[in-house]
Design an enzyme around this catalytic site. Structure first.
Site, PDB file in Angstrom:
ATOM      1  N   CYS A  49     -57.621 -25.717 -91.352  1.00 37.44           N
ATOM      2  CA  CYS A  49     -57.106 -24.727 -92.295  1.00 37.44           C
ATOM      3  C   CYS A  49     -57.406 -24.660 -93.580  1.00 37.44           C
ATOM      4  O   CYS A  49     -57.259 -23.661 -94.317  1.00 37.44           O
ATOM      5  CB  CYS A  49     -55.482 -24.708 -92.051  1.00 37.44           C
ATOM      6  N   HIS A  74     -52.464 -21.282 -98.572  1.00 35.26           N
ATOM      7  CA  HIS A  74     -52.628 -21.202 -97.246  1.00 35.26           C
ATOM      8  C   HIS A  74     -51.258 -20.741 -96.715  1.00 35.26           C
ATOM      9  O   HIS A  74     -50.135 -21.366 -97.007  1.00 35.26           O
ATOM     10  CB  HIS A  74     -52.959 -22.494 -96.598  1.00 35.26           C
ATOM     11  N   ASN A  98     -50.058 -17.858 -89.249  1.00 35.98           N
ATOM     12  CA  ASN A  98     -51.228 -18.728 -89.721  1.00 35.98           C
ATOM     13  C   ASN A  98     -52.570 -18.404 -89.184  1.00 35.98           C
ATOM     14  O   ASN A  98     -52.729 -18.652 -87.979  1.00 35.98           O
ATOM     15  CB  ASN A  98     -50.571 -20.061 -89.437  1.00 35.98           C
TER      16      ASN A  98
HETATM   17  C1  LIG Z   1     -42.759 -25.398 -86.035  1.00 37.54           C
HETATM   18  C2  LIG Z   1     -41.617 -25.756 -86.939  1.00 37.54           C
HETATM   19  C3  LIG Z   1     -40.969 -23.878 -87.141  1.00 37.54           C
HETATM   20  C4  LIG Z   1     -40.513 -26.126 -86.266  1.00 37.54           C
HETATM   21  O1  LIG Z   1     -38.917 -25.979 -86.948  1.00 37.54           O
HETATM   22  P1  LIG Z   1     -38.143 -27.308 -86.871  1.00 37.54           P
HETATM   23  O2  LIG Z   1     -37.054 -26.848 -87.828  1.00 37.54           O
HETATM   24  O3  LIG Z   1     -38.888 -28.517 -87.388  1.00 37.54           O
HETATM   25  O4  LIG Z   1     -37.553 -27.271 -85.428  1.00 37.54           O
HETATM   26  P2  LIG Z   1     -37.752 -28.554 -84.433  1.00 37.54           P
HETATM   27  O5  LIG Z   1     -38.995 -28.743 -84.043  1.00 37.54           O
HETATM   28  O6  LIG Z   1     -37.003 -29.785 -85.121  1.00 37.54           O
HETATM   29  O7  LIG Z   1     -36.753 -28.042 -83.576  1.00 37.54           O
HETATM   30  C5  LIG Z   1     -35.612 -27.769 -83.510  1.00 37.54           C
HETATM   31  C6  LIG Z   1     -34.965 -26.953 -82.083  1.00 37.54           C
HETATM   32  O8  LIG Z   1     -35.531 -25.817 -81.961  1.00 37.54           O
HETATM   33  C7  LIG Z   1     -36.442 -25.692 -80.476  1.00 37.54           C
HETATM   34  N1  LIG Z   1     -37.447 -24.850 -80.832  1.00 37.54           N
HETATM   35  C8  LIG Z   1     -38.738 -25.100 -81.201  1.00 37.54           C
HETATM   36  N2  LIG Z   1     -39.536 -24.080 -80.982  1.00 37.54           N
HETATM   37  C9  LIG Z   1     -38.818 -22.914 -80.610  1.00 37.54           C
HETATM   38  C10 LIG Z   1     -38.966 -21.731 -80.651  1.00 37.54           C
HETATM   39  N3  LIG Z   1     -40.286 -21.241 -81.140  1.00 37.54           N
HETATM   40  N4  LIG Z   1     -38.066 -21.030 -80.422  1.00 37.54           N
HETATM   41  C11 LIG Z   1     -36.792 -21.424 -80.380  1.00 37.54           C
HETATM   42  N5  LIG Z   1     -36.289 -22.739 -80.430  1.00 37.54           N
HETATM   43  C12 LIG Z   1     -37.414 -23.495 -80.560  1.00 37.54           C
HETATM   44  C13 LIG Z   1     -36.782 -27.055 -80.475  1.00 37.54           C
HETATM   45  O9  LIG Z   1     -37.050 -27.428 -79.001  1.00 37.54           O
HETATM   46  C14 LIG Z   1     -35.354 -27.840 -80.745  1.00 37.54           C
HETATM   47  O10 LIG Z   1     -34.418 -27.794 -79.951  1.00 37.54           O
HETATM   48  P3  LIG Z   1     -33.510 -29.114 -79.657  1.00 37.54           P
HETATM   49  O11 LIG Z   1     -32.919 -29.329 -80.923  1.00 37.54           O
HETATM   50  O12 LIG Z   1     -32.603 -28.540 -78.481  1.00 37.54           O
HETATM   51  O13 LIG Z   1     -34.564 -30.230 -79.266  1.00 37.54           O
HETATM   52  C15 LIG Z   1     -41.650 -26.519 -88.198  1.00 37.54           C
HETATM   53  O14 LIG Z   1     -41.360 -27.677 -87.776  1.00 37.54           O
HETATM   54  C16 LIG Z   1     -42.761 -26.023 -89.054  1.00 37.54           C
HETATM   55  O15 LIG Z   1     -42.952 -25.071 -89.420  1.00 37.54           O
HETATM   56  N6  LIG Z   1     -43.819 -27.050 -89.141  1.00 37.54           N
HETATM   57  C17 LIG Z   1     -45.115 -26.931 -89.742  1.00 37.54           C
HETATM   58  C18 LIG Z   1     -45.982 -26.175 -88.882  1.00 37.54           C
HETATM   59  C19 LIG Z   1     -47.069 -25.854 -89.581  1.00 37.54           C
HETATM   60  O16 LIG Z   1     -46.880 -25.215 -90.612  1.00 37.54           O
HETATM   61  N7  LIG Z   1     -48.312 -26.057 -88.908  1.00 37.54           N
HETATM   62  C20 LIG Z   1     -49.629 -25.512 -89.464  1.00 37.54           C
HETATM   63  C21 LIG Z   1     -50.071 -26.468 -90.776  1.00 37.54           C
HETATM   64  S1  LIG Z   1     -51.576 -26.027 -91.052  1.00 37.54           S
END
Ligand SMILES: CC(C)(COP(=O)(O)OP(=O)(O)OC[C@H]1O[C@@H](n2cnc3c(N)ncnc32)[C@H](O)[C@@H]1OP(=O)(O)O)[C@@H](O)C(=O)NCCC(=O)NCCS
Length: 325
Positions: A115, A252, A282
């Site tokens: 990215c 970004h 993204n």
């Molecule tokens: C991916 C992201 C949105 C997930 O959000 P989060 O608050 O960290 O959520 P978690 O991964 O802890 O998951 C929480 C719950 O939601 C669930 N979940 C994950 N993705 C889901 C989705 N798309 N829809 C619904 N539920 C979802 C998980 O399974 C988890 O359930 P559980 O508590 O029963 O296990 C977040 O971690 C994020 O934005 N990370 C950075 C990603 C990024 O920017 N990447 C590119 C960088 S260049």
């Protein structure tokens, strides 16, 4: 004392026609518009058509940047494309775009910084221009990231989209002062110890496949806020500016919550932050030039304004560029 500065002359962007909304995604995987919006700020993403390649997106963005600069391909010395999703393993997407532009002179190469690809490209272009090696460079970030997505994995498939952004940079005269126009500072970082936290599970030398995106979302989030904030603090410290001096923050577009977290941590006023993640998702290396293109098209970007760019991606790679428009 007089010195060469890298002026950002123009910008262009291209998004594929097809839009995939959160509601459409929710018919494919167990998620909802509400969950995606709340956790990421993303409402939709663009998806390249079958047969529409990264080079096609890059070419479309490049043509807009050339037209806005009132230049043609014969005026460009070098094409750099930041991409994680090249058309082919080789030759580079940059060579394909070079040929499609009708350029038979100069040079072209791809660079892989996930990215951070456009930001790395901009910093490299700046070095080439300051050294006198090239006079005018087309820097592109272009991706068809949906090709790497597993539409059964709700942890990743909600986050990414396709698109391309391009900028033309050229040599200009400066005084060696922070009041100069052009790139004033760039800062690139990487730390490969974290390579497994955000990765595609394939490659030509290992699996001989392209793989799918795999990510530890929480860890990426945490490192994202920390690394991006550090890159911003470094840029400000090294140039003597404060957040108040910055007119536009073009980050970004990974996640709306990361943008909010960074803005809060560094003390950047929210109205200065360009946010396109809701519409584009993204788009990896394309996200920074696409956000710049949005700002340009809004008509709010004025000559001599101070613009702070940052990016962070797989590797991890990250960095910042500070430039005066
Ligand atoms: C991916 C992201 C949105 C997930 O959000 P989060 O608050 O960290 O959520 P978690 O991964 O802890 O998951 C929480 C719950 O939601 C669930 N979940 C994950 N993705 C889901 C989705 N798309 N829809 C619904 N539920 C979802 C998980 O399974 C988890 O359930 P559980 O508590 O029963 O296990 C977040 O971690 C994020 O934005 N990370 C950075 C990603 C990024 O920017 N990447 C590119 C960088 S260049």
């Amino acid at each position: 004392m007089g010195m060469t500065r890298t002026i950002i002359k123009s910008v262009g962007g291209y998004l594929p026609e097809r839009i995939m909304t959160n509601d459409e995604l929710a018919t494919m995987v167990d998620t909802s518009d509400e969950w995606i919006t709340e956790r990421t700020g993303i409402k939709q993403r663009h998806v390249a058509a079958e047969g529409e390649f990264t080079s096609d997106l890059a070419l479309a963005a490049a043509k807009i940047a050339l037209q806005r600069a009132e230049l043609d391909a014969s005026d460009i010395d070098l094409v750099i494309i930041g991409t994680t999703t090249p058309d082919l393993t080789f030759p580079s997407t940059a060579c394909i775009v070079q040929a499609e532009l009708g350029m038979t002179h100069g040079a072209a190469f791809d660079l892989q910084a996930a990215c951070s690809g456009f930001l790395y490209g901009l910093a490299i272009a700046d070095s080439f221009i300051i050294s006198g090696a090239y006079k005018r460079i087309l820097v592109i970030g272009a991706e068809t990231l949906t090709r790497l997505m597993d539409f059964k994995d709700r942890n990743t498939c909600i986050l990414f989209g396709d698109g391309a952004g391009a900028a033309i940079v050229e040599a200009g005269e400066g005084q060696g002062e922070m009041s100069d126009r052009g790139v004033l500072y760039s800062h690139l970082r990487s730390d490969g110890r974290y390579r497994d936290l955000l990765t595609a599970t394939g490659g030509p030398s290992s699996t001989k496949t392209i793989g799918k995106i795999h990510m530890d979302g929480r860890e990426v989030f945490k490192h994202g806020v920390t690394n991006i904030s550090q890159a911003i603090f470094t840029a400000l410290k090294e140039t003597g500016f404060s957040c108040d001096d910055v007119d536009w923050f073009v980050p970004h577009q990974a996640n709306g919550r990361i943008l909010e977290g960074v803005a809060r941590k560094v003390g950047m006023a929210r109205e200065k932050v360009v946010v396109t993640v809701g519409q584009h998702a993204n788009t990896s290396a394309a996200s920074v030039p696409l956000a710049l293109n949005d700002l340009y098209e809004s008509g709010k970007l004025e000559r001599d304004q101070l613009v702070l760019f940052e990016a962070m991606g797989g590797g991890f790679t990250w960095g910042s560029v500070l430039a005066r428009w």
